[in-house]
Design a protein around this motif. Structure first.
Motif, PDB file in Angstrom:
ATOM      1  N   ASP A  14       0.467  -1.045  -0.017  1.00  0.00           N
ATOM      2  CA  ASP A  14      -0.025   0.203  -0.511  1.00  0.00           C
ATOM      3  C   ASP A  14       1.154   1.566  -0.242  1.00  0.00           C
ATOM      4  OD1 ASP A  14      -0.425   0.803   3.333  1.00  0.00           O
ATOM      5  OD2 ASP A  14       0.135  -1.652   2.828  1.00  0.00           O
ATOM      6  N   GLN A  15       2.375   1.438   0.877  1.00  0.00           N
ATOM      7  CA  GLN A  15       3.188   1.981   0.995  1.00  0.00           C
ATOM      8  C   GLN A  15       3.623   2.068  -0.622  1.00  0.00           C
ATOM      9  OE1 GLN A  15       5.780   1.199   3.960  1.00  0.00           O
ATOM     10  NE2 GLN A  15       4.230   1.859   5.427  1.00  0.00           N
ATOM     11  N   PHE A  16       4.069   1.427  -0.927  1.00  0.00           N
ATOM     12  CA  PHE A  16       4.127   1.225  -2.739  1.00  0.00           C
ATOM     13  C   PHE A  16       3.774   2.150  -3.991  1.00  0.00           C
ATOM     14  CE2 PHE A  16       5.344  -0.231  -6.858  1.00  0.00           C
ATOM     15  CZ  PHE A  16       7.090   0.401  -7.277  1.00  0.00           C
ATOM     16  N   LEU A 121       0.633  -6.989  -3.773  1.00  0.00           N
ATOM     17  CA  LEU A 121      -0.993  -8.003  -2.644  1.00  0.00           C
ATOM     18  C   LEU A 121      -0.796  -7.198  -1.742  1.00  0.00           C
ATOM     19  CD1 LEU A 121      -1.447 -11.602  -3.325  1.00  0.00           C
ATOM     20  CD2 LEU A 121      -2.249  -9.536  -3.762  1.00  0.00           C
ATOM     21  N   SER A 122      -1.785  -6.887  -1.128  1.00  0.00           N
ATOM     22  CA  SER A 122      -2.517  -5.872   0.329  1.00  0.00           C
ATOM     23  C   SER A 122      -2.649  -7.382   1.076  1.00  0.00           C
ATOM     24  CB  SER A 122      -3.412  -4.855   0.480  1.00  0.00           C
ATOM     25  OG  SER A 122      -2.003  -4.137   0.262  1.00  0.00           O
ATOM     26  N   TYR A 123      -4.036  -7.988  -0.073  1.00  0.00           N
ATOM     27  CA  TYR A 123      -4.282  -8.632  -0.018  1.00  0.00           C
ATOM     28  C   TYR A 123      -4.802  -9.973  -1.068  1.00  0.00           C
ATOM     29  CZ  TYR A 123      -9.194  -7.231  -2.086  1.00  0.00           C
ATOM     30  OH  TYR A 123      -9.246  -6.789  -2.990  1.00  0.00           O
ATOM     31  N   SER A 160     -15.097  -0.266  -0.239  1.00  0.00           N
ATOM     32  CA  SER A 160     -15.100  -0.194   1.327  1.00  0.00           C
ATOM     33  C   SER A 160     -12.895  -0.791   1.809  1.00  0.00           C
ATOM     34  CB  SER A 160     -16.078  -1.533   2.059  1.00  0.00           C
ATOM     35  OG  SER A 160     -15.453  -2.020   1.350  1.00  0.00           O
ATOM     36  N   LEU A 161     -12.658  -1.165   1.073  1.00  0.00           N
ATOM     37  CA  LEU A 161     -11.155  -1.476   0.997  1.00  0.00           C
ATOM     38  C   LEU A 161     -10.421  -0.739   0.631  1.00  0.00           C
ATOM     39  CD1 LEU A 161     -11.359  -5.298   0.614  1.00  0.00           C
ATOM     40  CD2 LEU A 161     -11.913  -3.749   2.560  1.00  0.00           C
ATOM     41  N   CYS A 162     -10.716  -0.295  -0.937  1.00  0.00           N
ATOM     42  CA  CYS A 162      -9.407   0.543  -1.358  1.00  0.00           C
ATOM     43  C   CYS A 162      -9.606   2.063  -1.533  1.00  0.00           C
ATOM     44  CB  CYS A 162      -8.681   0.458  -3.040  1.00  0.00           C
ATOM     45  SG  CYS A 162     -10.002   0.041  -4.320  1.00  0.00           S
ATOM     46  N   ASN A 199      -5.123   0.057  -6.286  1.00  0.00           N
ATOM     47  CA  ASN A 199      -5.795   1.118  -5.693  1.00  0.00           C
ATOM     48  C   ASN A 199      -4.608   1.286  -4.094  1.00  0.00           C
ATOM     49  OD1 ASN A 199      -6.337   1.694  -8.622  1.00  0.00           O
ATOM     50  ND2 ASN A 199      -8.365   1.151  -7.989  1.00  0.00           N
ATOM     51  N   LEU A 200      -4.827   0.025  -3.886  1.00  0.00           N
ATOM     52  CA  LEU A 200      -4.467   0.976  -2.069  1.00  0.00           C
ATOM     53  C   LEU A 200      -3.862   1.313  -1.440  1.00  0.00           C
ATOM     54  CD1 LEU A 200      -5.794  -2.834  -0.852  1.00  0.00           C
ATOM     55  CD2 LEU A 200      -5.370  -0.477   0.786  1.00  0.00           C
ATOM     56  N   GLN A 201      -4.020   2.150  -1.025  1.00  0.00           N
ATOM     57  CA  GLN A 201      -2.581   2.854  -0.503  1.00  0.00           C
ATOM     58  C   GLN A 201      -2.809   3.361   0.922  1.00  0.00           C
ATOM     59  OE1 GLN A 201      -2.721   6.927  -2.387  1.00  0.00           O
ATOM     60  NE2 GLN A 201      -3.319   6.206  -4.117  1.00  0.00           N
ATOM     61  N   ARG A 202      -3.137   2.803   1.469  1.00  0.00           N
ATOM     62  CA  ARG A 202      -3.482   2.936   3.460  1.00  0.00           C
ATOM     63  C   ARG A 202      -3.903   1.069   3.259  1.00  0.00           C
ATOM     64  NH1 ARG A 202      -6.023   8.704   4.760  1.00  0.00           N
ATOM     65  NH2 ARG A 202      -5.776   7.332   7.233  1.00  0.00           N
ATOM     66  N   LEU A 203      -3.928   1.033   4.526  1.00  0.00           N
ATOM     67  CA  LEU A 203      -4.225  -0.142   5.574  1.00  0.00           C
ATOM     68  C   LEU A 203      -5.611  -0.277   6.870  1.00  0.00           C
ATOM     69  CD1 LEU A 203      -1.598  -2.489   5.966  1.00  0.00           C
ATOM     70  CD2 LEU A 203      -2.820  -2.074   3.545  1.00  0.00           C
ATOM     71  N   ASP A 204      -6.240   1.324   7.152  1.00  0.00           N
ATOM     72  CA  ASP A 204      -6.867   1.138   8.105  1.00  0.00           C
ATOM     73  C   ASP A 204      -9.048   0.930   6.982  1.00  0.00           C
ATOM     74  OD1 ASP A 204      -7.191   3.341   5.560  1.00  0.00           O
ATOM     75  OD2 ASP A 204      -7.492   4.768   7.739  1.00  0.00           O
ATOM     76  N   LYS A 205      -8.898   1.566   6.078  1.00  0.00           N
ATOM     77  CA  LYS A 205     -10.854   0.467   5.884  1.00  0.00           C
ATOM     78  C   LYS A 205     -10.022  -1.566   5.729  1.00  0.00           C
ATOM     79  CE  LYS A 205     -12.227   4.764   3.530  1.00  0.00           C
ATOM     80  NZ  LYS A 205     -13.167   5.089   4.452  1.00  0.00           N
TER      81      LYS A 205
END
Length: 215
Positions: A14-16, A121-123, A160-162, A199-205
């Motif tokens: 997500d940071q990348f 992958l974040s998931y 709701s994820l990304c 598209n995921l740029q952070r993990l909170d969601k």
């Protein structure tokens, strides 16, 4: 100071992706902004945002500083290609791993695993046509966790994820809510899990989604 060759992977996927967005923004700025002072503010602002992702990293670290030299796509690609060697890959997933996470699912078609880049992958998520279910694998607090559920009502909306707008569907899993009771829980997520990961740029969601679904 530690040499680049000694640096262990330390960047999450997500940071990348966040860094990729900063590079894209910077290249776009160089094609549209003419004021050198504004360009300077944009490029050093991008560097600051990236460094803020890694508060434990010393300011004299040179890994990210080349972003201030990027003006064109080709430079951005070169920068990101070099940076990818520092990305932490997702935990290895094999057919055996999937079998342990989903013991009641039967034989799943997993040929796609051969083509998965685990650094992207974040998931892990995929739709299994035979069982008519969507399967998700998360790295939750250092341990792999698998959830499967129905995937219906495809529409355009916010994932709701990304948190990006695109093709989404309602993922619903039957999860334990008490000693002997179960309830359906879920939310709208991207139809294309690969695109979602990009598209995921952070993990909170993502973490909130997991917390809502875990037993």
């Amino acid at each position: 100071m530690t040499s680049h060759n000694e640096i262990q992977p330390f960047i999450r996927c997500d940071q990348f992706n966040f860094i990729k967005f900063q590079v894209k923004h910077l290249v776009h700025a160089h094609s549209t902004v003419k004021d050198p002072a504004v360009l300077n503010a944009i490029k050093y602002g991008a560097l600051d945002k990236i460094m803020n992702l890694f508060p434990e990293m010393s300011e004299d670290h040179q890994v990210f500083h080349k972003i201030t030299e990027i003006e064109q796509d080709i430079q951005g690609k070169s920068f990101l290609d070099a940076l990818k060697s520092y990305v932490i890959p997702f935990k290895p997933i094999t057919e055996k791993t999937v079998g342990k996470l989903f013991p009641k699912a039967g034989k799943l078609k997993l040929q796609f695993l051969k083509n998965v880049d685990f650094k992207e992958l974040s998931y892990l998520g995929w739709y299994d046509i035979r069982s008519d279910k969507k399967f998700l694998i998360f790295d939750y607090k250092g341990k792999l966790m698998g959830i499967h559920g129905t995937f219906r009502h495809k529409t355009k909306g916010i994932c709701s994820l990304c948190n990006h707008h695109g093709e989404v569907g309602l993922f619903m899993a039957n999860v334990k809510s008490g000693k002997e009771t179960f309830t359906n829980r879920g939310n709208y997520i991207c139809d294309d899990s690969h695109e979602c990961n990009q598209n995921l740029q952070r993990l909170d969601k993502l973490e909130y989604f997991i917390e809502n679904l875990k037993n």
